[in-house]
Design a protein around this motif. Structure first.
Motif, PDB file in Angstrom:
ATOM      1  N   LEU A   8       0.852  -1.182   0.000  1.00 24.59           N
ATOM      2  CA  LEU A   8       0.000   0.000   0.000  1.00 24.59           C
ATOM      3  C   LEU A   8       0.890   1.234   0.000  1.00 24.59           C
ATOM      4  N   THR A   9       0.506   2.241  -0.769  1.00 25.97           N
ATOM      5  CA  THR A   9       1.210   3.513  -0.762  1.00 25.97           C
ATOM      6  C   THR A   9       0.197   4.633  -0.937  1.00 25.97           C
ATOM      7  N   THR A  10       0.519   5.785  -0.408  1.00 28.19           N
ATOM      8  CA  THR A  10      -0.325   6.949  -0.639  1.00 28.19           C
ATOM      9  C   THR A  10       0.111   7.523  -1.977  1.00 28.19           C
ATOM     10  N   THR A  11      -0.746   7.415  -2.973  1.00 27.47           N
ATOM     11  CA  THR A  11      -0.384   7.822  -4.329  1.00 27.47           C
ATOM     12  C   THR A  11      -0.791   9.264  -4.636  1.00 27.47           C
ATOM     13  N   THR A  15      -5.824   9.204  -1.480  1.00 21.58           N
ATOM     14  CA  THR A  15      -5.815   7.972  -2.260  1.00 21.58           C
ATOM     15  C   THR A  15      -4.781   6.994  -1.739  1.00 21.58           C
ATOM     16  N   LEU A  16      -5.233   5.778  -1.519  1.00 21.95           N
ATOM     17  CA  LEU A  16      -4.363   4.697  -1.079  1.00 21.95           C
ATOM     18  C   LEU A  16      -4.170   3.752  -2.257  1.00 21.95           C
ATOM     19  N   ALA A  34      -4.566  -2.670   5.341  1.00 20.06           N
ATOM     20  CA  ALA A  34      -5.404  -1.633   4.745  1.00 20.06           C
ATOM     21  C   ALA A  34      -6.385  -1.052   5.755  1.00 20.06           C
ATOM     22  N   GLU A  37      -4.414   1.339   7.914  1.00 20.25           N
ATOM     23  CA  GLU A  37      -4.047   2.545   7.165  1.00 20.25           C
ATOM     24  C   GLU A  37      -5.257   3.440   6.934  1.00 20.25           C
ATOM     25  N   LEU A  38      -6.380   2.849   6.589  1.00 23.02           N
ATOM     26  CA  LEU A  38      -7.596   3.647   6.381  1.00 23.02           C
ATOM     27  C   LEU A  38      -8.034   4.319   7.681  1.00 23.02           C
ATOM     28  N   SER A  41      -5.206   7.120   8.412  1.00 20.45           N
ATOM     29  CA  SER A  41      -5.019   8.223   7.474  1.00 20.45           C
ATOM     30  C   SER A  41      -6.303   8.860   6.966  1.00 20.45           C
ATOM     31  N   GLN A  43      -7.982   7.903   4.338  1.00 21.74           N
ATOM     32  CA  GLN A  43      -8.041   7.881   2.873  1.00 21.74           C
ATOM     33  C   GLN A  43      -9.478   7.605   2.427  1.00 21.74           C
ATOM     34  N   LEU A  46      -9.480   3.878  -2.865  1.00 21.93           N
ATOM     35  CA  LEU A  46      -8.532   2.785  -3.082  1.00 21.93           C
ATOM     36  C   LEU A  46      -8.250   2.730  -4.571  1.00 21.93           C
TER      37      LEU A  46
END
Length: 98
Positions: A8-11, A15-16, A34, A37-38, A41, A43, A46
């Motif tokens: 997973l990266t923050t693009t 947006t993840l 995920a 992270e959600l 962060s 986000q 996806l």
């Protein structure tokens, strides 16, 4: 043999990015990572453009993430769903959920 890598990266802001394989081999850790992270962060999207392979466990993971976001009162959308995953969702009758 399909490699069992997932990341997973923050693009982009909000947006993840999901990349690698979203399969039986990666589903449990992908879901755990995920979700965390959600929650951390906030986000809202996806981005699946980096998914190289997905199976029914990957689809179940996505559905679980969408449900998790809903229980947290958040809206989570899915972008750039690979065709194979869309086809799997279609035959499973859950395409509208993505």
């Amino acid at each position: 043999m399909i490699p069992a890598s997932f990341s997973l990266t923050t693009t982009a802001p909000g947006t993840l990015g999901v990349s690698g394989a979203l399969t039986f081999a990666t589903a449990a850790s992908a879901l755990e990572t995920a979700r965390a992270e959600l929650d951390r962060s906030g986000q809202t999207t996806l981005d699946l453009s980096g998914v190289t392979h997905a199976d029914s466990a990957g689809l179940a993971t996505l559905l679980a993430l969408l449900a998790h976001a809903r229980t947290k009162g958040k809206t989570l959308s899915v972008a750039n769903t690979p065709e194979g995953l869309q086809a799997l969702a279609r035959v499973s009758g859950v395409e509208a959920l993505l």
